[in-house]
Scaffold this motif. Sequence first.
Motif, short mmCIF file in Angstrom:
data_model
loop_
_atom_site.label_atom_id
_atom_site.label_comp_id
_atom_site.label_asym_id
_atom_site.label_seq_id
_atom_site.Cartn_x
_atom_site.Cartn_y
_atom_site.Cartn_z
N PRO A 165 0.79 -0.98 -0.19
CA PRO A 165 0.16 0.06 0.04
C PRO A 165 0.76 1.29 -0.08
CG PRO A 165 -0.91 -1.57 1.76
CD PRO A 165 0.52 -2.06 1.19
N THR A 166 0.16 2.32 -0.61
CA THR A 166 0.80 3.49 -0.54
C THR A 166 0.47 4.67 0.55
OG1 THR A 166 -0.75 4.61 -2.14
CG2 THR A 166 1.25 3.30 -3.42
N ALA A 167 1.11 5.77 0.37
CA ALA A 167 0.52 6.51 1.17
C ALA A 167 -0.63 7.02 0.99
CB ALA A 167 1.56 7.75 1.48
N ALA A 168 -1.07 7.21 -0.27
CA ALA A 168 -2.33 7.63 -0.90
C ALA A 168 -3.42 6.59 -0.15
CB ALA A 168 -2.36 7.69 -2.24
N ASP A 169 -3.14 5.31 -0.39
CA ASP A 169 -3.93 4.32 0.21
C ASP A 169 -4.34 4.47 1.74
OD1 ASP A 169 -4.04 2.80 -2.14
OD2 ASP A 169 -2.23 1.79 -1.67
N VAL A 170 -3.17 4.85 2.43
CA VAL A 170 -3.27 5.21 3.90
C VAL A 170 -4.25 6.24 4.25
CG1 VAL A 170 -2.25 5.77 5.88
CG2 VAL A 170 -1.23 3.97 4.56
N VAL A 171 -4.00 7.46 3.79
CA VAL A 171 -4.87 8.61 4.03
C VAL A 171 -6.20 8.69 3.44
CG1 VAL A 171 -2.66 10.39 4.29
CG2 VAL A 171 -3.94 9.93 2.09
N ASN A 172 -6.59 7.63 2.40
CA ASN A 172 -7.78 7.64 1.75
C ASN A 172 -8.75 6.64 2.27
OD1 ASN A 172 -7.42 9.80 -0.31
ND2 ASN A 172 -6.39 8.35 -1.60
N ARG A 173 -8.01 5.69 3.29
CA ARG A 173 -8.93 4.61 3.65
C ARG A 173 -8.92 4.26 5.17
NH1 ARG A 173 -6.11 0.33 -0.59
NH2 ARG A 173 -7.05 -1.17 1.11
N VAL A 189 -9.92 13.47 6.49
CA VAL A 189 -11.09 12.88 5.97
C VAL A 189 -12.30 13.68 5.49
CG1 VAL A 189 -13.08 11.45 7.14
CG2 VAL A 189 -10.67 11.06 7.76
N ALA A 190 -12.45 15.06 5.87
CA ALA A 190 -13.33 15.78 5.32
C ALA A 190 -13.02 16.14 3.97
CB ALA A 190 -13.40 17.21 6.11
N ARG A 191 -11.67 16.23 3.51
CA ARG A 191 -11.28 16.62 2.33
C ARG A 191 -11.43 15.43 1.30
NH1 ARG A 191 -7.45 18.02 -1.40
NH2 ARG A 191 -7.84 15.77 -2.05
N ARG A 192 -10.92 14.31 1.85
CA ARG A 192 -11.26 13.07 0.97
C ARG A 192 -12.66 12.63 0.57
NH1 ARG A 192 -9.42 8.15 5.41
NH2 ARG A 192 -11.47 7.69 6.03
N ASP A 193 -13.56 12.98 1.35
CA ASP A 193 -15.16 12.75 0.99
C ASP A 193 -15.26 13.63 -0.14
OD1 ASP A 193 -15.29 11.11 3.13
OD2 ASP A 193 -16.31 12.78 4.24
N ARG A 203 -12.97 14.53 -2.62
CA ARG A 203 -11.98 13.76 -3.66
C ARG A 203 -10.95 13.28 -2.96
NH1 ARG A 203 -10.61 19.07 -4.18
NH2 ARG A 203 -8.23 19.68 -4.20
N PRO A 204 -10.43 12.15 -3.48
CA PRO A 204 -9.16 11.21 -2.92
C PRO A 204 -8.05 12.08 -2.92
CG PRO A 204 -9.65 10.11 -4.84
CD PRO A 204 -10.78 11.06 -4.55
N PHE A 205 -7.01 11.87 -2.04
CA PHE A 205 -5.72 12.26 -2.10
C PHE A 205 -4.83 11.68 -3.16
CE2 PHE A 205 -7.11 14.04 1.87
CZ PHE A 205 -6.40 15.18 1.78
N THR A 206 -4.12 12.12 -4.02
CA THR A 206 -3.31 11.66 -5.07
C THR A 206 -1.75 12.18 -5.02
OG1 THR A 206 -4.03 12.81 -6.85
CG2 THR A 206 -5.24 10.61 -6.23
N ARG A 207 -1.69 13.37 -4.69
CA ARG A 207 -0.46 14.19 -4.83
C ARG A 207 -0.01 14.68 -3.65
NH1 ARG A 207 1.37 13.13 -9.94
NH2 ARG A 207 2.67 15.14 -9.81
#
Length: 344
Positions: A143-151, A178-182, A184-188
Amino acid sequence: MTTGGGGVEEPTAGGPARHLPVLLAEVLAALQPADGDIVVDGTFGNGGYTRAILDAGASVIAIDRDPSAVATARELASGYDGRLIPVEGRFGDLGAIVAAHGGRVDGIVLDIGVSSMQIDTAERGFSFQKDGPLDMRMGSSGPTAADVVNRLKIGDLARIFGFYGEEKQAGRIARAIVARRDERPFTRTLDLAGVVGKVVGRSPKDKIDPATRSFQALRIYVNDELGELARALVAAEQVLKPGGRLVVVSFHSLEDRIVKRFLRDRSSPPSGSRHLPNLAPVSQTFVARNKAVAASEEEARQNPRARSAKLRSGIRTDEPARTGSDALEFAALPSLADLPESGD
């Protein structure tokens, strides 16, 4: 794994610090490599320690989980007549790696943290100063850091930022993520750094970027760095010959604390009292140095990433290795293997 060391992103990243191995003279003094020795460089990185050890006449088993670092090691190996053995793997598995290459060794050196090359390469996703995919993996799988912060759930994110990053605003950062990923997910990387920066803020007195601790926490978590270190220390106790030397350079208080506790535990006899006078005997498997070694003012000036470096070392006795890692316990956090499909 490190060549400039440590994972503290400095404004000079990509400059002269890039290829300077931290505390090189001090590492060699503690390691004392010699003709005929076999030394494990568990964190090859750009090979700064390995080159110096080879030049001292020893052979090196060079371990790194980063395929690009292993490729560098293979190129280097051609000039050393079979004395350099590159291995793609985790330094936490050095016990099995050493067993596959002859059994026991004369020295082990570990430089804990993310490499300068990894920070300086935006595509690796470690930098909060350069935009890139939110990855942070030292290897090429998992898993990547994006997976962690998005899930992960808010509470789990807060624990990661609070424990691994020692971030005082951990709860607020987790809620903001969590409020922001609702939406759109973080990718960058810069997207995440911007959200964290808005929560933490920055006063003129701050010496580090507001995203530093959060990015550090994610990197440590994604790569299981503390678990890798704990497993490597226990393995070192098992594979070092009597008189063999363990040298560890760390850049973070959590890492240094683990090394300090391990060497103190392994080099100290049990202390009894008038209430509990008959403690079970334990073997003293290391003779440890009393104090950590820090970079000189001159080295810190030339290489800013050396500022937080601490070197600890120990010499293996002829006592049998202990079983278990009771001195290395730390807070249990959510496993990457059990990463949920979403953070809901």
